[in-house]
Design a protein around this motif. Structure first.
Motif, PDB file in Angstrom:
ATOM      1  N   LEU A  13       0.854  -1.135   0.183  1.00 45.24           N
ATOM      2  CA  LEU A  13       0.160  -0.020   0.151  1.00 45.24           C
ATOM      3  C   LEU A  13       0.811   1.263  -0.058  1.00 45.24           C
ATOM      4  O   LEU A  13       0.345   2.259  -0.614  1.00 45.24           O
ATOM      5  CB  LEU A  13      -1.100   0.004   0.883  1.00 45.24           C
ATOM      6  N   PHE A  14       2.141   1.297   0.565  1.00 41.59           N
ATOM      7  CA  PHE A  14       2.869   2.395   0.983  1.00 41.59           C
ATOM      8  C   PHE A  14       3.898   2.375  -0.585  1.00 41.59           C
ATOM      9  O   PHE A  14       4.293   3.626  -0.716  1.00 41.59           O
ATOM     10  CB  PHE A  14       3.841   2.224   1.992  1.00 41.59           C
ATOM     11  N   GLY A  15       3.623   1.509  -1.690  1.00 41.41           N
ATOM     12  CA  GLY A  15       4.564   1.504  -2.694  1.00 41.41           C
ATOM     13  C   GLY A  15       5.886   1.280  -2.469  1.00 41.41           C
ATOM     14  O   GLY A  15       6.799   1.404  -3.544  1.00 41.41           O
ATOM     15  N   GLN A  16       6.309   0.647  -1.203  1.00 41.63           N
ATOM     16  CA  GLN A  16       7.430   0.355  -1.044  1.00 41.63           C
ATOM     17  C   GLN A  16       7.961  -0.991  -1.854  1.00 41.63           C
ATOM     18  O   GLN A  16       9.166  -1.391  -2.115  1.00 41.63           O
ATOM     19  CB  GLN A  16       7.819  -0.129   0.447  1.00 41.63           C
ATOM     20  N   THR A  17       7.033  -1.876  -2.155  1.00 39.71           N
ATOM     21  CA  THR A  17       7.246  -2.997  -2.834  1.00 39.71           C
ATOM     22  C   THR A  17       6.314  -3.083  -3.880  1.00 39.71           C
ATOM     23  O   THR A  17       4.903  -2.831  -3.799  1.00 39.71           O
ATOM     24  CB  THR A  17       6.797  -4.202  -1.856  1.00 39.71           C
ATOM     25  N   ILE A  18       6.686  -3.553  -4.907  1.00 38.57           N
ATOM     26  CA  ILE A  18       5.748  -3.750  -6.383  1.00 38.57           C
ATOM     27  C   ILE A  18       5.034  -4.976  -6.076  1.00 38.57           C
ATOM     28  O   ILE A  18       5.678  -6.047  -5.930  1.00 38.57           O
ATOM     29  CB  ILE A  18       6.332  -3.591  -7.492  1.00 38.57           C
ATOM     30  N   ASN A  19       3.627  -5.083  -6.474  1.00 35.07           N
ATOM     31  CA  ASN A  19       2.899  -6.466  -6.431  1.00 35.07           C
ATOM     32  C   ASN A  19       3.091  -7.089  -7.645  1.00 35.07           C
ATOM     33  O   ASN A  19       2.261  -7.190  -8.431  1.00 35.07           O
ATOM     34  CB  ASN A  19       1.592  -6.020  -6.032  1.00 35.07           C
ATOM     35  N   VAL A  42      -4.486  -5.304   0.512  1.00 30.65           N
ATOM     36  CA  VAL A  42      -4.766  -4.799   2.147  1.00 30.65           C
ATOM     37  C   VAL A  42      -3.707  -4.794   3.032  1.00 30.65           C
ATOM     38  O   VAL A  42      -2.511  -5.598   2.525  1.00 30.65           O
ATOM     39  CB  VAL A  42      -5.882  -5.812   2.764  1.00 30.65           C
ATOM     40  N   GLY A  43      -3.493  -4.219   3.841  1.00 27.52           N
ATOM     41  CA  GLY A  43      -2.341  -3.880   4.881  1.00 27.52           C
ATOM     42  C   GLY A  43      -2.527  -4.905   5.892  1.00 27.52           C
ATOM     43  O   GLY A  43      -3.307  -5.878   5.983  1.00 27.52           O
ATOM     44  N   ASP A  44      -1.597  -5.102   6.714  1.00 24.50           N
ATOM     45  CA  ASP A  44      -1.327  -5.790   7.767  1.00 24.50           C
ATOM     46  C   ASP A  44      -2.206  -5.439   9.072  1.00 24.50           C
ATOM     47  O   ASP A  44      -1.810  -5.134  10.199  1.00 24.50           O
ATOM     48  CB  ASP A  44      -0.006  -6.029   8.218  1.00 24.50           C
ATOM     49  N   ASN A  45      -3.648  -5.614   8.683  1.00 23.00           N
ATOM     50  CA  ASN A  45      -4.508  -5.278   9.637  1.00 23.00           C
ATOM     51  C   ASN A  45      -5.396  -6.560   9.775  1.00 23.00           C
ATOM     52  O   ASN A  45      -6.313  -6.678   8.973  1.00 23.00           O
ATOM     53  CB  ASN A  45      -5.324  -3.854   9.392  1.00 23.00           C
ATOM     54  N   PRO A  46      -5.600  -6.890  10.757  1.00 21.60           N
ATOM     55  CA  PRO A  46      -6.399  -8.439  10.886  1.00 21.60           C
ATOM     56  C   PRO A  46      -8.056  -7.952  10.710  1.00 21.60           C
ATOM     57  O   PRO A  46      -8.638  -8.793   9.838  1.00 21.60           O
ATOM     58  CB  PRO A  46      -6.512  -8.801  12.366  1.00 21.60           C
TER      59      PRO A  46
END
Length: 412
Positions: A13-19, A42-46
């Motif tokens: 989500l932050f654009g630090q890693t390309i999917n 989705v982020g690391d949020n349960p």
């Protein structure tokens, strides 16, 4: 079967890693006959992960998740999937033993948090990971299938190739075969117009055009009862397509132009050299990127300035001043000089304006490509809508490759 892909990771989500995982999986799934409906991140949020999983199953029979299977506290994909699907986590003895063996091999003590990787949803199909420490799995409940794969692309692709691909076979009735035809020298809209007799009313095989940088790719796909039937249908369609627009086709096997050029040079026992100005050596790099290029590539001269063109290639300074550094005459003489100096069978050159600013009345995207081979020399004008410097340089390089291709095919 309808499939959605859910990538888990705040870094996405932050654009630090390309999917890249989603693109990889979509290609693989389509080839097996699955309909990929949506991509989610989705982020690391349960809570958000569980909600997104529920939303994904509203539109799909199968959801493939990547990421969040590691040992840290924010790696919660497995736990949330198990909770959503109503499965208890139980110790998998094989994973436990493999974890211990891994840490013993690297000479490190296994920290307590790594133990969470040894717990798997009860009743799942485990995918044991020889490329890393986090296993994947498939969990089937009430007509829904959740598949979890690790986030690191190397591990994800290893598990797909060695575990998931075979698991998915039981859901596949038809066989899919496709080829990608690569074209150059024609725009997507013009190519589609030419192919309308084949596209209109198509059922199987299907034809889809995709604009790429400086070229157009055409994907031809067939889904039949056997792979032989599907391949034959695609082959017949390629033959029909070639009758309509064969002059623009340079590959029917999804090869890049530089790969085709090197292969043709090898087959003919010929060599090529280059003299480059505005591309700064990109053509030479593109050819030497192909394995085996040492057999076909001679010299690459980067003569960016007028002094370099005169001093290295031996061009007449008066010719440059009279005709202009970006001119058909200068491009041709650069190629003739490069062929003479290198001793190569073919030489190709370029002089032009990459931008971003216009110069001497020329817009960015304008260049002359020179060529020389036994008994012939000349130039080609390349004039495209200005995009940006990087795009123009890449487009020039592609057209230098195509110039060599046209020579090798006897079309120039």
């Amino acid at each position: 079967m309808k499939v959605s892909i859910l990538a888990v990771g705040t870094e996405l989500l932050f654009g630090q890693t390309i999917n890249t995982n989603a693109a990889y999986l979509s290609k693989k799934l389509q080839l097996k006959g699955f309909n990929v409906m949506y991509h989610y991140v989705v982020g690391d949020n349960p809570n958000r992960l569980k909600q997104q999983l529920a939303d994904a199953f509203e539109h799909a029979d199968m959801v493939i998740l990547t990421g969040g299977l590691g040992p840290t506290q924010d790696d919660l994909t497995k736990e949330m999937v198990a909770e959503y699907m109503g499965a208890e986590l139980v110790l998998d003895q094989r994973v436990y033993e493999e974890l211990n063996a891994f840490f013993a091999k690297v000479g490190r003590k296994m920290s307590a948090n790594n133990m969470k990787q040894a717990y798997m949803p009860e009743g799942c199909t485990p995918f044991y990971n020889a490329a890393g420490t986090a296993p994947g799995f498939a969990l089937e409940r009430d007509g829904r299938i959740a598949i979890c794969l690790p986030g690191p692309p190397r591990e994800m692709s290893w598990l797909y190739e060695n575990c998931l691909d075979q698991y998915l076979d039981k859901f596949v009735d038809k066989k899919i075969f496709y080829r990608v035809v690569r074209t150059m020298g024609i725009g997507e809209s013009d190519l589609e117009t030419m192919l309308l007799p084949l596209i209109d009313g198509q059922t199987d095989p299907t034809i889809a055009t995709y604009a790429k940088e400086g070229e157009v790719a055409v994907r031809i796909t067939s889904q039949r009862d056997s792979m032989e039937e599907a391949e034959a249908a695609v082959t017949d369609m390629i033959a029909a397509m070639s009758d309509i627009c064969g002059e623009y086709i340079y590959s029917i096997n999804d090869e890049e132009m530089n790969e085709v050029v090197v292969r043709l040079l090898k087959n003919r026992g010929l060599t090529v050299s280059s003299a480059e100005s505005c591309t700064g050596g990109k053509f030479a790099v593109s050819i030497t990127d192909v394995p085996g290029a040492s057999n076909v590539f001679g010299h690459g001269y980067v003569t960016y300035s007028v002094d370099a063109k005169v001093g290295v290639l031996g061009l007449d300074r008066e010719l440059i001043e009279d005709k202009g550094v970006v001119s058909a005459e200068v491009a041709e003489e650069m190629a003739v000089a490069a062929r003479h100096l290198s001793g190569s069978d073919i030489a190709v050159s370029i002089t032009g304006y990459a931008g971003p600013d216009a110069d001497e009345g020329f817009n960015p995207g304008t260049a002359y490509i020179g060529y020389a081979y036994e008994g012939c020399s000349g130039s080609r004008l390349i004039k495209r809508r200005a995009v940006d410097r990087a795009w123009n340089r890449n487009n020039f390089t592609l057209n230098m490759q195509r110039t060599v291709y046209l020579i090798l095919k006897g079309e120039l």
